[in-house]
Scaffold this motif. Structure first.
Motif, PDB file in Angstrom:
ATOM      1  N   PRO A 182       0.810  -1.223   0.000  1.00 28.70           N
ATOM      2  CA  PRO A 182       0.000   0.000   0.000  1.00 28.70           C
ATOM      3  C   PRO A 182       0.847   1.279   0.000  1.00 28.70           C
ATOM      4  O   PRO A 182       0.483   2.257  -0.649  1.00 28.70           O
ATOM      5  N   LEU A 183       1.963   1.269   0.709  1.00 29.83           N
ATOM      6  CA  LEU A 183       2.826   2.459   0.727  1.00 29.83           C
ATOM      7  C   LEU A 183       3.453   2.708  -0.643  1.00 29.83           C
ATOM      8  O   LEU A 183       3.528   3.855  -1.092  1.00 29.83           O
ATOM      9  N   ILE A 184       3.894   1.637  -1.298  1.00 34.80           N
ATOM     10  CA  ILE A 184       4.483   1.785  -2.635  1.00 34.80           C
ATOM     11  C   ILE A 184       3.460   2.365  -3.609  1.00 34.80           C
ATOM     12  O   ILE A 184       3.751   3.307  -4.349  1.00 34.80           O
ATOM     13  N   PHE A 185       2.253   1.816  -3.587  1.00 33.63           N
ATOM     14  CA  PHE A 185       1.254   2.274  -4.553  1.00 33.63           C
ATOM     15  C   PHE A 185       0.692   3.647  -4.211  1.00 33.63           C
ATOM     16  O   PHE A 185       0.360   4.421  -5.109  1.00 33.63           O
ATOM     17  N   THR A 186       0.617   3.978  -2.925  1.00 33.63           N
ATOM     18  CA  THR A 186       0.210   5.338  -2.561  1.00 33.63           C
ATOM     19  C   THR A 186       1.247   6.335  -3.055  1.00 33.63           C
ATOM     20  O   THR A 186       0.903   7.382  -3.615  1.00 33.63           O
ATOM     21  N   THR A 187       2.525   6.001  -2.876  1.00 28.86           N
ATOM     22  CA  THR A 187       3.604   6.869  -3.365  1.00 28.86           C
ATOM     23  C   THR A 187       3.546   6.996  -4.885  1.00 28.86           C
ATOM     24  O   THR A 187       3.685   8.095  -5.435  1.00 28.86           O
ATOM     25  N   LEU A 188       3.324   5.883  -5.570  1.00 31.88           N
ATOM     26  CA  LEU A 188       3.225   5.904  -7.032  1.00 31.88           C
ATOM     27  C   LEU A 188       2.078   6.805  -7.484  1.00 31.88           C
ATOM     28  O   LEU A 188       2.233   7.602  -8.413  1.00 31.88           O
ATOM     29  N   ILE A 189       0.947   6.703  -6.834  1.00 34.59           N
ATOM     30  CA  ILE A 189      -0.217   7.523  -7.187  1.00 34.59           C
ATOM     31  C   ILE A 189       0.113   9.009  -7.001  1.00 34.59           C
ATOM     32  O   ILE A 189      -0.163   9.837  -7.877  1.00 34.59           O
ATOM     33  N   ILE A 190       0.744   9.346  -5.885  1.00 35.97           N
ATOM     34  CA  ILE A 190       1.107  10.740  -5.613  1.00 35.97           C
ATOM     35  C   ILE A 190       2.070  11.255  -6.676  1.00 35.97           C
ATOM     36  O   ILE A 190       1.907  12.362  -7.201  1.00 35.97           O
ATOM     37  N   VAL A 191       3.068  10.451  -7.016  1.00 35.63           N
ATOM     38  CA  VAL A 191       4.047  10.862  -8.029  1.00 35.63           C
ATOM     39  C   VAL A 191       3.364  11.062  -9.380  1.00 35.63           C
ATOM     40  O   VAL A 191       3.614  12.048 -10.077  1.00 35.63           O
ATOM     41  N   VAL A 192       2.480  10.147  -9.749  1.00 28.97           N
ATOM     42  CA  VAL A 192       1.777  10.264 -11.043  1.00 28.97           C
ATOM     43  C   VAL A 192       0.891  11.505 -11.057  1.00 28.97           C
ATOM     44  O   VAL A 192       0.848  12.235 -12.054  1.00 28.97           O
ATOM     45  N   TRP A 193       0.183  11.763  -9.966  1.00 27.41           N
ATOM     46  CA  TRP A 193      -0.680  12.944  -9.913  1.00 27.41           C
ATOM     47  C   TRP A 193       0.137  14.224 -10.076  1.00 27.41           C
ATOM     48  O   TRP A 193      -0.217  15.108 -10.858  1.00 27.41           O
ATOM     49  N   ILE A 194       1.237  14.342  -9.315  1.00 27.63           N
ATOM     50  CA  ILE A 194       2.057  15.551  -9.388  1.00 27.63           C
ATOM     51  C   ILE A 194       2.726  15.658 -10.759  1.00 27.63           C
ATOM     52  O   ILE A 194       2.769  16.742 -11.357  1.00 27.63           O
ATOM     53  N   ALA A 195       3.226  14.544 -11.271  1.00 30.59           N
ATOM     54  CA  ALA A 195       3.867  14.553 -12.596  1.00 30.59           C
ATOM     55  C   ALA A 195       2.864  14.952 -13.675  1.00 30.59           C
ATOM     56  O   ALA A 195       3.208  15.698 -14.599  1.00 30.59           O
ATOM     57  N   THR A 196       1.639  14.489 -13.556  1.00 35.57           N
ATOM     58  CA  THR A 196       0.609  14.862 -14.530  1.00 35.57           C
ATOM     59  C   THR A 196       0.364  16.362 -14.496  1.00 35.57           C
ATOM     60  O   THR A 196       0.247  17.011 -15.545  1.00 35.57           O
ATOM     61  N   ALA A 197       0.292  16.916 -13.294  1.00 35.13           N
ATOM     62  CA  ALA A 197       0.099  18.368 -13.164  1.00 35.13           C
ATOM     63  C   ALA A 197       1.267  19.122 -13.782  1.00 35.13           C
ATOM     64  O   ALA A 197       1.080  20.180 -14.401  1.00 35.13           O
TER      65      ALA A 197
END
Length: 141
Positions: free
Chosen positions: A50-65
């Motif tokens: 869960p920590l890995i995927f939460t981090t991945l989601i955060i990175v993808v969201w910020i990178a998308t922005a």
């Protein structure tokens, strides 16, 4: 004197709603992996997975922005967090008849899920805003 910014209906209409929903759907990877048992054992065993995927989601969201250069990253990612919260609740409710672990959360829990995920999106939006401003100051493309 501080400048006060408020969202108007036109501002809401100008948000990238397709991207907001897509980011919310992308974040469903975390609960879906939980549903299929990916976090029960192996390299993704809780709390690592869960920590890995939460981090991945955060990175993808910020990178998308950053890549899409959202003019309003804070409200955009706040709504992405809210979209994820709504979709996660709908996923839970739709699986309730089939899975014993899919319990209907009480209304205060539902509200908490929505508020927490919107707040997480807002924090991501603030990070993206800071990075976008930093890039603009440094003359980045």
């Amino acid at each position: 004197m501080a400048i006060k910014e408020t969202m108007t209906r036109n501002d809401l209409r100008e948000l990238p709603w397709v991207t907001i929903v897509a980011l919310g759907v992308f974040a469903l990877v975390r609960p879906v992996l939980s549903i299929v048992g990916a976090y029960d054992d192996g390299p993704l065993k809780k709390p690592v997975g869960p920590l890995i995927f939460t981090t991945l989601i955060i990175v993808v969201w910020i990178a998308t922005a950053m890549v899409r250069r959202f003019p309003r990253p804070v409200p955009t990612l706040t709504f992405a967090g809210l979209a994820y919260g709504v979709l996660a609740l709908l996923l839970n409710l739709s699986l309730q008849p089939f899975l014993d672990s899919a319990e209907v959360p009480p209304v205060p829990g539902m509200i908490g899920i929505l508020v927490f995920n919107a707040a997480q999106g807002a924090v991501c939006g603030l990070v993206a805003l800071g990075l976008l401003r930093l890039r603009a100051r440094s003359g980045g493309a």
